[in-house]
Design a protein around this motif. Sequence first.
Motif, PDB file in Angstrom:
ATOM      1  N   ILE A 351       0.835  -1.208   0.000  1.00  0.00           N
ATOM      2  CA  ILE A 351       0.000   0.000   0.000  1.00  0.00           C
ATOM      3  C   ILE A 351       0.866   1.253   0.000  1.00  0.00           C
ATOM      4  CG2 ILE A 351      -1.664   1.306   1.388  1.00  0.00           C
ATOM      5  CD1 ILE A 351      -2.805  -1.422   2.271  1.00  0.00           C
ATOM      6  N   GLU A 352       1.912   1.224   0.816  1.00  0.00           N
ATOM      7  CA  GLU A 352       2.807   2.387   0.871  1.00  0.00           C
ATOM      8  C   GLU A 352       3.525   2.597  -0.465  1.00  0.00           C
ATOM      9  OE1 GLU A 352       5.378   1.779   4.209  1.00  0.00           O
ATOM     10  OE2 GLU A 352       3.711   1.639   5.636  1.00  0.00           O
ATOM     11  N   ASP A 353       3.960   1.494  -1.078  1.00  0.00           N
ATOM     12  CA  ASP A 353       4.619   1.612  -2.380  1.00  0.00           C
ATOM     13  C   ASP A 353       3.668   2.173  -3.425  1.00  0.00           C
ATOM     14  OD1 ASP A 353       6.905   0.566  -1.278  1.00  0.00           O
ATOM     15  OD2 ASP A 353       6.570  -1.477  -2.016  1.00  0.00           O
ATOM     16  N   GLN A 354       2.389   1.792  -3.324  1.00  0.00           N
ATOM     17  CA  GLN A 354       1.406   2.255  -4.299  1.00  0.00           C
ATOM     18  C   GLN A 354       1.065   3.728  -4.116  1.00  0.00           C
ATOM     19  OE1 GLN A 354       0.077   0.539  -6.803  1.00  0.00           O
ATOM     20  NE2 GLN A 354      -1.335   2.151  -7.467  1.00  0.00           N
ATOM     21  N   PHE A 355       0.968   4.193  -2.875  1.00  0.00           N
ATOM     22  CA  PHE A 355       0.415   5.519  -2.601  1.00  0.00           C
ATOM     23  C   PHE A 355       1.420   6.568  -2.132  1.00  0.00           C
ATOM     24  CE2 PHE A 355      -3.765   3.225  -1.875  1.00  0.00           C
ATOM     25  CZ  PHE A 355      -4.375   3.768  -2.995  1.00  0.00           C
ATOM     26  N   ALA A 356       2.610   6.169  -1.706  1.00  0.00           N
ATOM     27  CA  ALA A 356       3.556   7.150  -1.153  1.00  0.00           C
ATOM     28  C   ALA A 356       3.781   8.313  -2.129  1.00  0.00           C
ATOM     29  CB  ALA A 356       4.872   6.468  -0.825  1.00  0.00           C
ATOM     30  N   MET A 357       3.825   9.521  -1.587  1.00  0.00           N
ATOM     31  CA  MET A 357       3.974  10.735  -2.403  1.00  0.00           C
ATOM     32  C   MET A 357       5.468  11.054  -2.580  1.00  0.00           C
ATOM     33  SD  MET A 357       0.942  12.971  -0.583  1.00  0.00           S
ATOM     34  CE  MET A 357       1.041  14.369  -1.727  1.00  0.00           C
ATOM     35  N   GLU A 358       6.055  10.411  -3.576  1.00  0.00           N
ATOM     36  CA  GLU A 358       7.476  10.630  -3.828  1.00  0.00           C
ATOM     37  C   GLU A 358       7.660  11.913  -4.636  1.00  0.00           C
ATOM     38  OE1 GLU A 358      11.389   8.373  -5.744  1.00  0.00           O
ATOM     39  OE2 GLU A 358       9.433   7.382  -5.718  1.00  0.00           O
ATOM     40  N   THR A 359       8.446  12.825  -4.127  1.00  0.00           N
ATOM     41  CA  THR A 359       8.656  14.122  -4.779  1.00  0.00           C
ATOM     42  C   THR A 359       9.827  14.050  -5.750  1.00  0.00           C
ATOM     43  OG1 THR A 359      10.142  14.855  -3.028  1.00  0.00           O
ATOM     44  CG2 THR A 359       7.788  15.338  -2.748  1.00  0.00           C
ATOM     45  N   SER A 360       9.810  14.985  -6.678  1.00  0.00           N
ATOM     46  CA  SER A 360      10.960  15.153  -7.576  1.00  0.00           C
ATOM     47  C   SER A 360      11.749  16.367  -7.101  1.00  0.00           C
ATOM     48  CB  SER A 360      10.503  15.333  -9.020  1.00  0.00           C
ATOM     49  OG  SER A 360       9.644  16.464  -9.137  1.00  0.00           O
ATOM     50  N   MET A 361      12.997  16.403  -7.443  1.00  0.00           N
ATOM     51  CA  MET A 361      13.854  17.493  -6.942  1.00  0.00           C
ATOM     52  C   MET A 361      14.680  18.072  -8.083  1.00  0.00           C
ATOM     53  SD  MET A 361      17.242  18.245  -5.898  1.00  0.00           S
ATOM     54  CE  MET A 361      18.039  16.717  -5.435  1.00  0.00           C
ATOM     55  N   GLU A 362      14.818  19.391  -8.020  1.00  0.00           N
ATOM     56  CA  GLU A 362      15.709  20.078  -8.957  1.00  0.00           C
ATOM     57  C   GLU A 362      16.495  21.118  -8.188  1.00  0.00           C
ATOM     58  OE1 GLU A 362      12.997  23.667 -10.745  1.00  0.00           O
ATOM     59  OE2 GLU A 362      12.779  21.669 -11.686  1.00  0.00           O
ATOM     60  N   GLU A 448       7.387  16.956   6.350  1.00  0.00           N
ATOM     61  CA  GLU A 448       8.797  16.799   5.985  1.00  0.00           C
ATOM     62  C   GLU A 448       8.931  15.753   4.878  1.00  0.00           C
ATOM     63  OE1 GLU A 448      11.123  15.823   9.406  1.00  0.00           O
ATOM     64  OE2 GLU A 448      10.751  17.733  10.427  1.00  0.00           O
ATOM     65  N   LEU A 449      10.163  15.511   4.466  1.00  0.00           N
ATOM     66  CA  LEU A 449      10.478  14.452   3.518  1.00  0.00           C
ATOM     67  C   LEU A 449      11.268  13.362   4.241  1.00  0.00           C
ATOM     68  CD1 LEU A 449      11.694  16.529   0.426  1.00  0.00           C
ATOM     69  CD2 LEU A 449       9.461  15.456   0.738  1.00  0.00           C
ATOM     70  N   ASP A 450      10.990  12.105   3.889  1.00  0.00           N
ATOM     71  CA  ASP A 450      11.781  11.033   4.484  1.00  0.00           C
ATOM     72  C   ASP A 450      13.015  10.771   3.622  1.00  0.00           C
ATOM     73  OD1 ASP A 450      10.968   9.576   2.295  1.00  0.00           O
ATOM     74  OD2 ASP A 450       9.676   8.184   3.415  1.00  0.00           O
ATOM     75  N   ALA A 451      13.759   9.721   3.950  1.00  0.00           N
ATOM     76  CA  ALA A 451      15.013   9.435   3.246  1.00  0.00           C
ATOM     77  C   ALA A 451      14.799   9.134   1.768  1.00  0.00           C
ATOM     78  CB  ALA A 451      15.731   8.269   3.911  1.00  0.00           C
ATOM     79  N   ALA A 452      13.597   8.694   1.400  1.00  0.00           N
ATOM     80  CA  ALA A 452      13.288   8.389   0.001  1.00  0.00           C
ATOM     81  C   ALA A 452      12.619   9.563  -0.697  1.00  0.00           C
ATOM     82  CB  ALA A 452      12.405   7.151  -0.078  1.00  0.00           C
ATOM     83  N   ASN A 453      12.639  10.757  -0.055  1.00  0.00           N
ATOM     84  CA  ASN A 453      12.011  11.963  -0.596  1.00  0.00           C
ATOM     85  C   ASN A 453      10.494  11.827  -0.726  1.00  0.00           C
ATOM     86  OD1 ASN A 453      14.352  13.477  -0.724  1.00  0.00           O
ATOM     87  ND2 ASN A 453      14.777  12.968  -2.866  1.00  0.00           N
ATOM     88  N   CYS A 454       9.894  11.002   0.140  1.00  0.00           N
ATOM     89  CA  CYS A 454       8.441  10.883   0.195  1.00  0.00           C
ATOM     90  C   CYS A 454       7.911  11.779   1.311  1.00  0.00           C
ATOM     91  CB  CYS A 454       8.024   9.438   0.455  1.00  0.00           C
ATOM     92  SG  CYS A 454       8.419   8.327  -0.905  1.00  0.00           S
ATOM     93  N   LEU A 455       6.742  12.373   1.079  1.00  0.00           N
ATOM     94  CA  LEU A 455       6.158  13.312   2.040  1.00  0.00           C
ATOM     95  C   LEU A 455       5.613  12.575   3.265  1.00  0.00           C
ATOM     96  CD1 LEU A 455       4.438  15.546  -0.596  1.00  0.00           C
ATOM     97  CD2 LEU A 455       6.116  16.369   1.076  1.00  0.00           C
ATOM     98  N   VAL A 456       5.915  13.111   4.437  1.00  0.00           N
ATOM     99  CA  VAL A 456       5.451  12.545   5.697  1.00  0.00           C
ATOM    100  C   VAL A 456       4.917  13.650   6.577  1.00  0.00           C
ATOM    101  CG1 VAL A 456       7.077  10.618   5.635  1.00  0.00           C
ATOM    102  CG2 VAL A 456       7.718  12.734   6.802  1.00  0.00           C
TER     103      VAL A 456
END
Length: 558
Positions: A351-362, A448-456
């Motif tokens: 479920i987390e893999d499906q829904f986690a909000m992974e951000t992009s970075m520039e 915040e962002l976690d180590a995988a750049n996902c929103l928490v």
Amino acid sequence: MNSVSSFSSTRPSHAESALLSERIQNLVNALSDGVYERESTIKLCLLAALAGESVFLLGPPGIAKSLIAKRLIKAFDNSSYFEYLMTRFSTPEEVFGPLSIQELKDNGRYVRLTEGYLPTAQVVFLDEIWKAGPAILNTLLTVVNEKTFKNGNEIERVPMRLLVSASNELPDEESGLEALYDRMLVRVYVNRIQNKQNFKSMLTVGTNEEAEVPPGLAITDDEYHRWQDALNTLPLNDEAFEKLYQLKTMLEARAEEQGVDISDTDLYVSDRRWKKAVKLLKASAFFNGRDEVNSLDLLLLQDCLWNSPETHAVVNQVIREFALNHAFDQQYVTETLQVCENDIEALQNSIEDQFAMETSMEVATGLRKKEVYHYDLRKAKIYQVGQTRNLIKLVLLQSNLSVSESEKGDTRWVYVTKDEFERVVKDGAGDVYGYVNQSTTMCRLRVELDAANCLVVKDIANRSVLVTLVTENGIDETLYAEWKEKAESIQNTLQEVETRLLRVRSSFHSALPHIFVSPALPIQIEESLQNTLHKLEQVGKQVDKSATRILNLDRFFE
């Protein structure tokens, strides 16, 4: 005469079984009175007598082996006793009775005068049994096997209830004594007195060889034979058989660890011996007031399955492992709980893999390089709480302690303004104001962002909780149905294993107190069951919390 002495049928009623169990316990107490550190041996000898089996006592001279046999004679009403110390010069006449000179003279028949000798005794004690010659041992084998004695041309029934044999050594290999030794079902190593106070009492008080058995406790001939008939009707139920076979498999596995076939080791147990052992287990159940064999009865096999001092230690180890891990499904329950934990964790990860909000970075260039983060909010579903508009909904994907001090329990979702959230996402961390669950009061939330750049979102214990965005598309119904089915299956498995643990725990307690099993191991079994139950409660709470969140996930996305 005790009321339990007459049953209305072959199988006693519940009340009669309870009275019988109490009577046997009282009989054990009477037979053991004043005998130091021999109670467990006397119990086993009595059980063997009640099952019609033989006993072998191994131990050094002078440790009351004959006393044990003499005590057992008092268990039977109007019984006879025969005792003999074997030597290599012993003759059959000294054990089975002298030849009748008159019969030989008058009729030319070899007939023994057996009165007062082994063929007419109910309890027999043969010391230093392996020193006897072949003529005695071969005849004894027939007596033990068939409970008959061939006297001339006649086959006489032998009333022997119990044969107690003893020696300070085991029969030599390839001595031809293996067949007789195999018939000695119960084998007990009798040691010197260990306890200091018992040793002092033995020296100062002494031990009375004659046991005082209160009226009504001694077993009559009629009772003995009816109890034997009842034992023959008591079945070995499937559950008890499976446990017995599991124990057999564990013993064989010990031989395989040495890379040899079990038939080539002292761990080998003949089929005949297993069959005799089952009768002992049935007797244990019957005289404990039960109509079926319990896993607790199987602990008695530690005194039936060894052949040498080395295998005695191995059998004890296997029985202990069986008792603490398998007898009452402790390991099965523990392993199933681990599977449930792993399965719910895997489902949660999916479920987390499906829904986690992974951000992009520039990296934004300018006077100072700066990391800028993005997440596409264009498909976000827009909400309104009270007068506040342009809110987006974030569902928390993990259990938490709430993200607001004013809220109690799990936070399921939060509403935050879209513009503020975009600003915080861009910076990679920050505070926003929003609404928690059904509350209409705003509170401050830390994003915040976690180590995988996902929103928490941080909960009140400052733990990171993954969130996901509710979009116009909602939740994929097919995918959610799969998750829901898996979560329900895990919960059902947990319910089944809880039911099973409670049932076997009840079975364990129903077999207590056990007359013939020493209490040390059952105490440890109780502890192992308590630990297993505690583990079940811990895993149950964890799984239920995660499963409940998953089963309600579709509501969170509304």
